[in-house]
Design a protein around this motif. Sequence first.
Motif, short mmCIF file in Angstrom:
data_model
loop_
_atom_site.label_atom_id
_atom_site.label_comp_id
_atom_site.label_asym_id
_atom_site.label_seq_id
_atom_site.Cartn_x
_atom_site.Cartn_y
_atom_site.Cartn_z
N THR A 53 -16.98 26.61 44.45
CA THR A 53 -16.72 25.18 44.35
C THR A 53 -17.98 24.39 44.04
N GLN A 78 -10.51 23.71 38.22
CA GLN A 78 -11.74 24.21 38.84
C GLN A 78 -12.93 23.30 38.53
N GLN A 127 -15.13 21.06 41.30
CA GLN A 127 -16.59 21.21 41.39
C GLN A 127 -17.28 19.86 41.30
N HIS A 135 -15.28 29.08 48.77
CA HIS A 135 -15.93 27.95 49.45
C HIS A 135 -16.42 28.41 50.81
#
Length: 639
Positions: free
Chosen positions: A304, A384, A388, A413
């Motif tokens: 992440t 994704q 992030q 994570h």
Amino acid sequence: MKSSQPKKEARLEKKKRKLEALAEITKLNEIDKQSKSKMKHDLGEPIAKRPKESDTEQNDNANESDVRSVLSDEDYAQLKRELNHKKRELKNVPKLRTKLFGEMALLTIPSENRTPILFTDIQHLIMYGLLGSTSPCVPTRWCHLEKINKISHTVVILIDGLSLYHFSSYESQLKSIERIFEHKFEVVMPSSTKSTETMANEMMMAPLTNIFRSDLVDKYGSLEAAIDSTKNPVFMVNSIFPVSDNASDNDEIDSKNGTQTVKTDGEVFSRTQLLLSALQMIDEGYPLPLRGELANRYKDFVMTKDKYKAVTAQSPMFGVDCEMCRTSAGVNELTRISIINENHESIYETLVCPRNKIVDYLTPFSGITPKMMKNVTKTLTEVQNDIQKLLPADAILVGQSLHSDLMAMRMMHPYVIDTSVIFNISGERRRKSKLQTLAHEFLGEAIQKNPLGHDSIEDCSASLKLTKLKLQKGIDFGDAILVNKRRVNERNQIESTASESKDESTATTSTATNKMDRSTAVITSNDKFSEIYERIVKQKIDNSNSDNKIHIYTNSSNKCAVQKTCEVALNHALSLTHMSIEPKKLDNDKVEKTIKKVDQWIENVWQSAAPNALFIVLFSGQHDTQSSGVAMLQVKSKA
């Protein structure tokens, strides 16, 4: 009718021959054990194994040729008693047996297929060796220590500066280690700049004496609650994920466990104490960037964040829930994701187009319909990237069985709170309650009642509410196991007090208590290490009590620390020797000599240990890098 006497006599003679043959083989095996190490050293080659007992039983004629005479009845009875005694002795010998996760970490496994164990695993073994069945932490994930009550004492040597690299590169110089240790594992060790102090804290987490144990139970209600309340859950997570060592200047660091103690309003304990540890994440099936088999399994996953900040008690929590549909690939793929903040405001909500064709929308559970997915173009990669950018570097993700959501997101994570773990109404850790049940039981809310399927916003909101409620109520709130442990301890204290009032001489005779009545020795190789351990002991045990039985021996060198260990280890239930190899001693022109010295030190301590001792040696790695360490374990036999 023919008499059966000749047959009985023949059978008896046959038993005598077998027994005498077995006795001869037993004697030969004992001779082999005594001379094995010397012959290996002198000849540099293994000794051929003696025939097994089963082999002798398969061929009676061979047995009879080995027996020079038939035993008299008296000799037969005596030999039978001796062998039965030997058999009983063998049954009482402690033995370390590895399980699947332990087998996968053995150094005999190729490095590309090896999945290391964690330093926490070793910590649990040490605690189990000291406390036995009363230990709040057991190493059952990766090993089993048989006949734990027969362990005479535990000896641990922790060597900073040496890593798996040094072990592998100079294995030929470690002759004593090769001979002594049957079990050698790759282990993930702390990699932070403060890892020495953090490791010392973790090593001293066990209730080392009865006084320490009693204080913990009085304060927290049970050893399990004490461990949960005082642990540093991100201790090993920080060694697996790229986490910065620098915490915010506004954060108050708790010197007891390395986590932040500043709490948000209304919380009676730090939210960091609810984070899953690395070991829990592995057990629960969370994707982690570990090496070996797990690296292959999660090679397509992304993190992440490229870099994380140290988590604090003020780090923000985010509720997360995902919905999935069955695709032509035969798996459930992400089709919806919802993220809310602590104010229960939606900060991210989107439908996701899976990579493969949907074959089952799972509408009663997902709430997803063909009509909803008709014009969806958002890809998993885009999701994704969005996450992030969205999440802060110290974000705490909250959810029910959150590992399944991260698997669907194909992301990893480090900081997670799982309501299926922190809440338990079954009384068994492996039996999880549904989110719907938890919401009804603790929030008085009815969720997941919509016949059209689950609402991901509703689900992640319920998980966040449950987490906040626990933070306001206490560490054991909603956990039947911790509550039951507290009640049992309270009842035992009442019964103990009543018993003592009747007979002040009453004393417990349990093996664990007897071990804990013996003292613990901490042997260090320099003043810096001693100061760390003295500070930890002072924090954990009231120094005004002279009976704490924790002795710290300060030495001026590694050699002196080894000598002191040999002198005092037999007098303590646990002896922990913490040494450090200076970097200059590992220069190319000195490293081989250093490795030979270390090997000799370990030989010296091994020779001084008592039979049935649990002996553990740790190469803790080089803390300024993420190098692997090595854990070597052996139970010393009486032979």
